[in-house]
Design a protein around this motif. Structure first.
Motif, short mmCIF file in Angstrom:
data_model
loop_
_atom_site.label_atom_id
_atom_site.label_comp_id
_atom_site.label_asym_id
_atom_site.label_seq_id
_atom_site.Cartn_x
_atom_site.Cartn_y
_atom_site.Cartn_z
N GLY A 222 0.78 -1.23 0.00
CA GLY A 222 0.00 0.00 0.00
C GLY A 222 0.81 1.27 0.00
N ASN A 223 2.14 1.18 0.06
CA ASN A 223 3.00 2.36 0.06
C ASN A 223 3.24 2.83 -1.38
N THR A 224 2.78 4.03 -1.72
CA THR A 224 2.88 4.50 -3.10
C THR A 224 4.24 5.12 -3.44
N ALA A 225 5.01 5.52 -2.43
CA ALA A 225 6.30 6.16 -2.70
C ALA A 225 7.23 5.26 -3.52
N PRO A 226 7.39 3.97 -3.18
CA PRO A 226 8.25 3.12 -4.01
C PRO A 226 7.73 2.95 -5.44
N VAL A 227 6.42 3.06 -5.62
CA VAL A 227 5.86 2.96 -6.97
C VAL A 227 6.20 4.22 -7.75
N GLY A 228 6.00 5.39 -7.13
CA GLY A 228 6.31 6.64 -7.80
C GLY A 228 7.78 6.78 -8.15
N LEU A 229 8.65 6.08 -7.43
CA LEU A 229 10.08 6.17 -7.69
C LEU A 229 10.44 5.72 -9.11
N TYR A 230 9.64 4.80 -9.67
CA TYR A 230 9.99 4.31 -11.01
C TYR A 230 9.92 5.43 -12.04
N MET A 231 9.06 6.43 -11.83
CA MET A 231 8.98 7.55 -12.77
C MET A 231 10.25 8.40 -12.69
N SER A 232 10.81 8.57 -11.50
CA SER A 232 12.08 9.29 -11.38
C SER A 232 13.19 8.53 -12.10
N ILE A 233 13.16 7.21 -12.01
CA ILE A 233 14.17 6.40 -12.72
C ILE A 233 14.03 6.58 -14.22
N ILE A 234 12.80 6.69 -14.71
CA ILE A 234 12.58 6.94 -16.14
C ILE A 234 13.27 8.23 -16.57
N TYR A 235 13.04 9.30 -15.81
CA TYR A 235 13.62 10.60 -16.18
C TYR A 235 15.14 10.60 -16.06
N ILE A 236 15.67 9.96 -15.04
CA ILE A 236 17.13 9.89 -14.90
C ILE A 236 17.73 9.10 -16.06
N THR A 237 17.08 8.00 -16.44
CA THR A 237 17.56 7.21 -17.57
C THR A 237 17.52 8.03 -18.85
N MET A 238 16.45 8.79 -19.04
CA MET A 238 16.37 9.64 -20.23
C MET A 238 17.50 10.66 -20.24
N ALA A 239 17.79 11.25 -19.10
CA ALA A 239 18.86 12.25 -19.02
C ALA A 239 20.19 11.65 -19.44
N VAL A 240 20.47 10.43 -18.99
CA VAL A 240 21.72 9.75 -19.36
C VAL A 240 21.72 9.40 -20.85
N CYS A 241 20.63 8.82 -21.33
CA CYS A 241 20.56 8.39 -22.73
C CYS A 241 20.64 9.56 -23.70
N LEU A 242 20.08 10.71 -23.32
CA LEU A 242 20.10 11.85 -24.21
C LEU A 242 21.50 12.40 -24.45
N LEU A 243 22.45 12.03 -23.60
CA LEU A 243 23.83 12.46 -23.81
C LEU A 243 24.43 11.83 -25.06
N PHE A 244 23.88 10.70 -25.51
CA PHE A 244 24.41 10.07 -26.72
C PHE A 244 23.35 9.79 -27.79
N MET A 245 22.05 9.78 -27.43
CA MET A 245 21.03 9.43 -28.41
C MET A 245 20.86 10.50 -29.49
N GLY A 246 21.21 11.74 -29.19
CA GLY A 246 21.14 12.77 -30.23
C GLY A 246 22.07 12.45 -31.38
N LYS A 247 23.27 12.02 -31.07
CA LYS A 247 24.24 11.64 -32.11
C LYS A 247 23.77 10.40 -32.85
N VAL A 248 23.25 9.44 -32.12
CA VAL A 248 22.74 8.22 -32.76
C VAL A 248 21.60 8.55 -33.72
N PHE A 249 20.67 9.39 -33.26
CA PHE A 249 19.51 9.72 -34.08
C PHE A 249 19.92 10.51 -35.32
N ALA A 250 20.99 11.30 -35.21
CA ALA A 250 21.46 12.09 -36.34
C ALA A 250 22.16 11.22 -37.38
N GLU A 251 22.84 10.16 -36.94
CA GLU A 251 23.69 9.40 -37.85
C GLU A 251 23.06 8.10 -38.35
#
Length: 428
Positions: free
Chosen positions: A47-76
């Motif tokens: 019944g604790n929603t905080a651990p569930v909401g944490l997965y959304m933060s992980i999504i955004y952190i993963t996006m931040a890391v991936c965007l450091l190289f995905m721009g180059k990948v998408f361009a090439e």
């Protein structure tokens, strides 16, 4: 083939594909995600929603890391292939969520969702629209991103019905199947990397040539220059990041309503008013994406001013309006929704105005990495301020101050960008 002929331009298929991907895989990931929280919490975290909401933060952190190289990948690389991998990752993430036996599997799924959405949410529409269209770019970006809002209005009640009748796992299976079917159809059949790869000119290319008498070239700041002289990039990234941080106040609007003394004795009324305020904000976001898309075609600086003013005035109305008439708060929520929309409409157009189209996807990916990182911590940030001060007055005014700072940063970035050396490259 140009738009003046009887055959429909190939670029419109790309627009349709972008709209559908925003409405299905991306919309499932963000705009129609929160309805699952209480049911997942009950099943996996006691019944604790905080651990569930944490997965959304992980999504955004993963996006931040991936965007450091995905721009180059998408361009090439081939856009169809990159986006196919992205939507497949999103679909697989939902499969893991449907079959999860512990909350840890949600965190693994979040990494897949973050990887896939790094390209889908931040790069797909501004990059592909910029390649395929020489006119109406802002309006088309606004329309495309608006479909994520349509997803929230459409899929949230559908998912809720499925959850209540068949369990949350069935809802995630629906998300997985539709993400794969619709997403892969769009990426494999409708999307192509560029008009040149299809033997056509971008839509509106003849209008640009008639007006400017310029050959078909890419012009702008190279990514090497942007990184070696980083002042402009930092200013634009901070503008974009503060806008993204500021819009996360949206998550606290229902909580703000519940904190009002006038509703202390009627929590059910407070809940209804909070839901109505959230709906007004969502509606403002939907309208704002199209409206700001249109205004960006006319003036990006004007759109910056308009979007930030809507945010500032909107929060002031939400803060002081209830003591006069609750309708003023709803108007404020609507205006704040327009500010919310500026993150995905004005920001990409600002980046294109400052840096041009030469290495746009790489440069814009660095900017959006900052956006994703601040969004990951945004809701926690506002919660800390509220818990520390004990009121929303300070919290709202901190957000307003960030909007004012974003105005300064955005215009300073445009001014600094004028001194950056620009290069041209023939379109192949």
């Amino acid at each position: 083939m140009a738009e003046g002929t009887s055959k429909l331009h190939r670029g419109w298929a790309v627009v349709v594909a972008c709209c559908l991907i925003m409405m299905f895989p991306c919309g499932f990931s963000f705009n129609a995600a929160s309805v699952y929280y209480p049911y997942v919490a009950e099943a996996l975290t006691g019944g604790n929603t905080a651990p569930v909401g944490l997965y959304m933060s992980i999504i955004y952190i993963t996006m931040a890391v991936c965007l450091l190289f995905m721009g180059k990948v998408f361009a090439e690389k081939n856009a169809s292939v990159v986006l196919s991998v992205s939507v497949a990752a999103i679909a697989l993430g939902f499969v893991l969520m449907a079959t999860a036996t512990s909350i840890k599997m949600f965190y693994v799924a979040a990494i897949l969702l973050g990887f896939g959405n790094s390209t889908v949410l931040y790069l797909m529409i501004p990059v592909l629209i910029g390649r395929w269209f020489k006119v109406h770019n802002g309006l088309l970006i606004g329309i495309g991103t608006a479909f994520s809002g349509v997803a929230g209005m459409l899929w949230s009640p559908v998912a809720t019905s499925i959850i209540l009748n068949h369990g949350y796992q069935a809802g995630y299976w629906m998300y997985a199947i539709l993400s794969a079917i619709v997403g892969l159809f769009c990426t494999l059949v409708l999307i192509r990397t560029s008009p040149e790869s299809c033997g056509v000119e971008p839509y509106g290319a003849d209008q640009v040539k008639d007006t400017d008498n310029k050959p078909a070239v890419l012009e702008g700041v190279t990514v090497k220059t942007a990184l070696s002289q980083p002042g402009t990039l930092i200013l634009i990234a901070l503008y974009a990041g503060l806008v993204n941080l500021g819009l996360t106040m949206n998550y606290y609007l229902p909580t703000y309503v519940k904190s009002l003394e006038m509703y202390a004795a009627t929590p059910e009324v407070a809940a209804a008013v909070g839901a109505a305020l959230a709906s007004a904000t969502m509606f403002g976001t939907l309208i704002g994406k199209v409206l700001l898309g249109f205004t960006n075609d006319k003036s990006t600086p004007g759109s910056i001013i308009f979007g930030l003013l809507c945010g500032i005035i909107g929060l002031l109305l939400v803060l002081f309006g209830p003591s006069v008439n609750i309708v003023l708060a709803y108007v404020g929520g609507f205006l704040f929704g327009i500010f919310f929309a500026s993150s995905v409409t004005t920001t990409p157009q600002l980046a294109r105005k400052v840096f041009g189209g030469l290495n746009y996807s790489q440069i814009y990916s660095y900017i959006t990495a900052v956006c994703a990182l601040l969004a990951a911590f945004g809701s926690t940030f506002w919660g800390v301020i509220y818990d520390t001060t004990g009121n929303f007055v300070t919290t709202f005014f901190v957000d307003i101050a960030f909007m004012a700072l974003a105005f300064v940063l955005g215009f300073a970035g445009m001014k600094a960008g004028k001194s950056l050396p620009r290069e041209t490259q023939d379109v192949k």
